[in-house]
Design an enzyme around this catalytic site. Structure first.
Site, PDB file in Angstrom:
ATOM      1  N   ASN A   1       1.124 -11.398   8.894  1.00  0.00           N
ATOM      2  CA  ASN A   1       0.995 -10.902   7.506  1.00  0.00           C
ATOM      3  C   ASN A   1       1.430 -12.016   6.465  1.00  0.00           C
ATOM      4  OD1 ASN A   1       0.630  -9.503   4.659  1.00  0.00           O
ATOM      5  ND2 ASN A   1       0.085  -7.875   5.741  1.00  0.00           N
TER       6      ASN A   1
ATOM      7  N   HIS B   1       3.342 -11.893   1.605  1.00  0.00           N
ATOM      8  CA  HIS B   1       4.686 -12.144   0.767  1.00  0.00           C
ATOM      9  C   HIS B   1       5.032 -13.472   0.585  1.00  0.00           C
ATOM     10  CE1 HIS B   1       5.000  -7.804   0.034  1.00  0.00           C
ATOM     11  NE2 HIS B   1       4.827  -7.686   1.155  1.00  0.00           N
TER      12      HIS B   1
ATOM     13  N   ARG C   1       6.534 -17.267  -9.896  1.00  0.00           N
ATOM     14  CA  ARG C   1       6.406 -18.325 -11.106  1.00  0.00           C
ATOM     15  C   ARG C   1       4.930 -18.779 -11.499  1.00  0.00           C
ATOM     16  NH1 ARG C   1      11.295 -21.390 -11.470  1.00  0.00           N
ATOM     17  NH2 ARG C   1      12.910 -19.742 -11.723  1.00  0.00           N
TER      18      ARG C   1
ATOM     19  N   HIS D   1      -3.552  -8.595   2.672  1.00  0.00           N
ATOM     20  CA  HIS D   1      -3.802  -7.497   1.940  1.00  0.00           C
ATOM     21  C   HIS D   1      -4.358  -7.855   0.685  1.00  0.00           C
ATOM     22  CE1 HIS D   1      -2.483  -3.044   1.020  1.00  0.00           C
ATOM     23  NE2 HIS D   1      -3.768  -3.143   0.577  1.00  0.00           N
TER      24      HIS D   1
ATOM     25  N   ARG E   1      -5.095  -6.350  -2.510  1.00  0.00           N
ATOM     26  CA  ARG E   1      -4.807  -5.195  -2.993  1.00  0.00           C
ATOM     27  C   ARG E   1      -5.599  -5.024  -4.474  1.00  0.00           C
ATOM     28  NH1 ARG E   1      -0.574  -1.521  -2.633  1.00  0.00           N
ATOM     29  NH2 ARG E   1       1.038  -1.748  -1.006  1.00  0.00           N
TER      30      ARG E   1
ATOM     31  N   ARG F   1      -1.594  -7.901  -6.659  1.00  0.00           N
ATOM     32  CA  ARG F   1      -0.009  -8.391  -7.064  1.00  0.00           C
ATOM     33  C   ARG F   1       0.480  -9.685  -6.056  1.00  0.00           C
ATOM     34  NH1 ARG F   1       2.626  -2.947  -4.499  1.00  0.00           N
ATOM     35  NH2 ARG F   1       1.293  -1.884  -5.800  1.00  0.00           N
ATOM     36  N   HIS F   2      -0.289  -9.927  -4.922  1.00  0.00           N
ATOM     37  CA  HIS F   2      -0.058 -10.870  -4.257  1.00  0.00           C
ATOM     38  C   HIS F   2      -1.081 -11.610  -3.528  1.00  0.00           C
ATOM     39  CE1 HIS F   2      -0.474  -7.915  -1.080  1.00  0.00           C
ATOM     40  NE2 HIS F   2       0.815  -7.408  -1.214  1.00  0.00           N
TER      41      HIS F   2
ATOM     42  N   GLU G   1      -6.952  -6.645   5.087  1.00  0.00           N
ATOM     43  CA  GLU G   1      -6.616  -5.429   4.783  1.00  0.00           C
ATOM     44  C   GLU G   1      -7.215  -4.951   3.281  1.00  0.00           C
ATOM     45  OE1 GLU G   1      -2.180  -5.189   5.081  1.00  0.00           O
ATOM     46  OE2 GLU G   1      -2.431  -4.710   7.075  1.00  0.00           O
TER      47      GLU G   1
ATOM     48  N   THR H   1       5.108  -0.497  -1.463  1.00  0.00           N
ATOM     49  CA  THR H   1       4.565  -0.967  -0.483  1.00  0.00           C
ATOM     50  C   THR H   1       3.580   0.282   0.136  1.00  0.00           C
ATOM     51  OG1 THR H   1       4.547  -2.171   1.608  1.00  0.00           O
ATOM     52  CG2 THR H   1       6.220  -0.406   1.175  1.00  0.00           C
ATOM     53  N   THR H   2       2.644  -0.112   1.237  1.00  0.00           N
ATOM     54  CA  THR H   2       1.986   1.076   1.658  1.00  0.00           C
ATOM     55  C   THR H   2       2.717   2.252   2.144  1.00  0.00           C
ATOM     56  OG1 THR H   2       0.304  -0.444   2.414  1.00  0.00           O
ATOM     57  CG2 THR H   2       0.053   1.465   3.323  1.00  0.00           C
TER      58      THR H   2
ATOM     59  N   GLU I   1      -4.809   1.218  13.561  1.00  0.00           N
ATOM     60  CA  GLU I   1      -3.416   0.507  13.526  1.00  0.00           C
ATOM     61  C   GLU I   1      -2.536   1.702  13.157  1.00  0.00           C
ATOM     62  OE1 GLU I   1      -3.024  -3.110  11.521  1.00  0.00           O
ATOM     63  OE2 GLU I   1      -0.925  -2.556  10.923  1.00  0.00           O
TER      64      GLU I   1
ATOM     65  N   HIS J   1       3.657  -2.296  10.032  1.00  0.00           N
ATOM     66  CA  HIS J   1       4.472  -1.959   8.702  1.00  0.00           C
ATOM     67  C   HIS J   1       6.070  -1.798   9.136  1.00  0.00           C
ATOM     68  CE1 HIS J   1       4.667  -0.863   4.482  1.00  0.00           C
ATOM     69  NE2 HIS J   1       5.700  -0.156   4.709  1.00  0.00           N
ATOM     70  N   GLY J   2       6.827  -2.561   8.490  1.00  0.00           N
ATOM     71  CA  GLY J   2       8.196  -2.406   8.565  1.00  0.00           C
ATOM     72  C   GLY J   2       8.897  -3.037   9.704  1.00  0.00           C
TER      73      GLY J   2
ATOM     74  N   GLY K   1       4.938  -8.775   8.453  1.00  0.00           N
ATOM     75  CA  GLY K   1       4.584  -9.857   7.385  1.00  0.00           C
ATOM     76  C   GLY K   1       6.022 -10.061   6.827  1.00  0.00           C
TER      77      GLY K   1
HETATM   78  C1  LIG Z   1      -1.067  -1.761   5.604  1.00  0.00           C
HETATM   79  C2  LIG Z   1       0.565  -2.363   5.565  1.00  0.00           C
HETATM   80  O1  LIG Z   1       1.493  -1.487   5.920  1.00  0.00           O
HETATM   81  C3  LIG Z   1       0.730  -3.576   5.010  1.00  0.00           C
HETATM   82  O2  LIG Z   1      -0.073  -4.585   5.611  1.00  0.00           O
HETATM   83  C4  LIG Z   1       0.608  -3.909   3.413  1.00  0.00           C
HETATM   84  O3  LIG Z   1       0.016  -4.996   3.338  1.00  0.00           O
HETATM   85  C5  LIG Z   1       1.850  -3.262   2.974  1.00  0.00           C
HETATM   86  O4  LIG Z   1       1.283  -3.643   1.410  1.00  0.00           O
HETATM   87  P1  LIG Z   1       2.367  -4.959   0.826  1.00  0.00           P
HETATM   88  O5  LIG Z   1       2.203  -6.017   1.954  1.00  0.00           O
HETATM   89  O6  LIG Z   1       1.777  -5.051  -0.481  1.00  0.00           O
HETATM   90  O7  LIG Z   1       3.844  -4.447   1.097  1.00  0.00           O
HETATM   91  N1  LIG Z   2      -0.386  -3.701   8.650  1.00  0.00           N
HETATM   92  C1  LIG Z   2       1.143  -4.046   8.447  1.00  0.00           C
HETATM   93  C2  LIG Z   2       1.206  -5.512   8.112  1.00  0.00           C
HETATM   94  O1  LIG Z   2       0.177  -6.149   8.106  1.00  0.00           O
HETATM   95  C3  LIG Z   2       2.591  -5.954   7.849  1.00  0.00           C
HETATM   96  O2  LIG Z   2       3.460  -4.847   7.500  1.00  0.00           O
HETATM   97  P1  LIG Z   2       5.079  -5.450   6.928  1.00  0.00           P
HETATM   98  O3  LIG Z   2       5.346  -6.151   8.247  1.00  0.00           O
HETATM   99  O4  LIG Z   2       4.741  -6.525   5.752  1.00  0.00           O
HETATM  100  O5  LIG Z   2       5.782  -4.111   6.631  1.00  0.00           O
END
Ligand SMILES: CC(=O)[C@@H](O)[C@H](O)COP(=O)(O)O
Ligand SMILES: NCC(=O)COP(=O)(O)O
Length: 257
Positions: free
Chosen positions: A16, A19, A27, A52, A54, A58-59, A79, A109-110, A160, A199-200, A221
């Protein structure tokens, strides 16, 4: 008969790149370029590129998605929230995969999985519209039995599983959250769904998730971008992929005795 489990030794890595765009936008520069990050991630072993878009941009920006789509050699997993704007944009871009996620503008975040049960008609309509454009749809849901059943009923071929609570858990709660993910993956696979997770996840908590044979793909990501600050982008991708494959092979070999 295969002695190996459903997905066998294969566990795909979705990188992902959100970020990378966060850093760029900090910047208002044109660097670091998320498109370059995606192409380098593919060379370093990424099987999928996840991004993603959004509603608040934001990114990742629309232009990032449009620029990346024709250049990817692997797969794009876009996403997006279940809104007409996002579904129409996805149908224009036609990524291989779309993962429908919940979105709250104020969230950092999600925060949880998509409530497919509560929004069933809207989700099912979005699945039909996307699948009608040849796009494979994934639903980002909590590892909850009723949500998994609803996802299958909505016609999504992929789920997922949200691993956020597992990532934040400590002590006995960690074992409980891991068991929820294992059970959710088993139920999803039993219902004929492709099961992903994300996620995480990071370099010291991904092993237990990668070892779950019913899971075929992990989307990661934030941790990769963070680790890249010290290890370099391509090394960060290679390392997490190697950790995932080693964890998966370890359990497969253990089954062979
Ligand atoms: C769906 C998920 O868990 C992530 O892929 C999502 O993109 C989190 O959002 P941020 O990347 O904005 O933290
Ligand atoms: N769907 C989860 C994702 O794409 C990445 O989530 P994270 O590793 O940035 O928390």
């Amino acid at each position: 008969m295969s002695y190996l489990q459903p997905n066998g030794p294969v566990i795909d890595l979705g990188v992902n790149i959100d970020h990378v765009a966060t850093l760029r936008n900090a910047r208002g520069t044109d660097y670091p370029d998320p498109v370059r990050a995606a192409l380098l991630a593919e060379q370093a072993g990424a099987d999928v590129i996840t991004l993603h878009l959004r509603e608040d941009r934001r990114h990742i920006k629309d232009a990032d998605v449009l620029a990346l789509r024709p250049q990817l050699m692997t797969r794009m997993n876009l996403e997006a929230a279940v809104t007409p704007e996002m579904i129409d944009f996805a149908c224009l871009v036609k990524p291989q995969d779309v993962c429908l996620v919940p979105e709250r503008r104020a969230e950092v975040t999600t925060e949880g999985g998509l409530d497919v049960i509560r929004h069933f008609d809207q989700v099912r309509a979005a699945v039909r519209q996307l699948q009608g454009e040849g796009i494979r749809v994934s639903l980002f849901i909590d590892p909850d039995e009723e949500q998994i059943k609803a996802a299958a009923q909505a016609g999504a071929p992929v789920i997922e599983l949200h691993t956020g609570r597992y990532a934040e858990a400590r002590g006995a709660e960690l074992a409980h959250e891991l068991a929820r993910i294992e059970a959710g993956a088993r139920l999803g696979a039993a219902r004929g769904l492709k099961v992903n997770a994300g996620h995480g996840l990071h370099y010291t908590n991904v092993q237990a998730i990668a070892a779950i044979a019913d899971i075929g793909e992990l989307n990661i990501g934030h941790a990769i971008v963070a680790h890249a600050v010290f290890a370099g982008w391509e090394n960060a991708v290679r390392e997490i992929k190697a950790i995932m494959v080693a964890a998966r092979l370890g359990t497969q070999l253990a089954r062979l005795g």
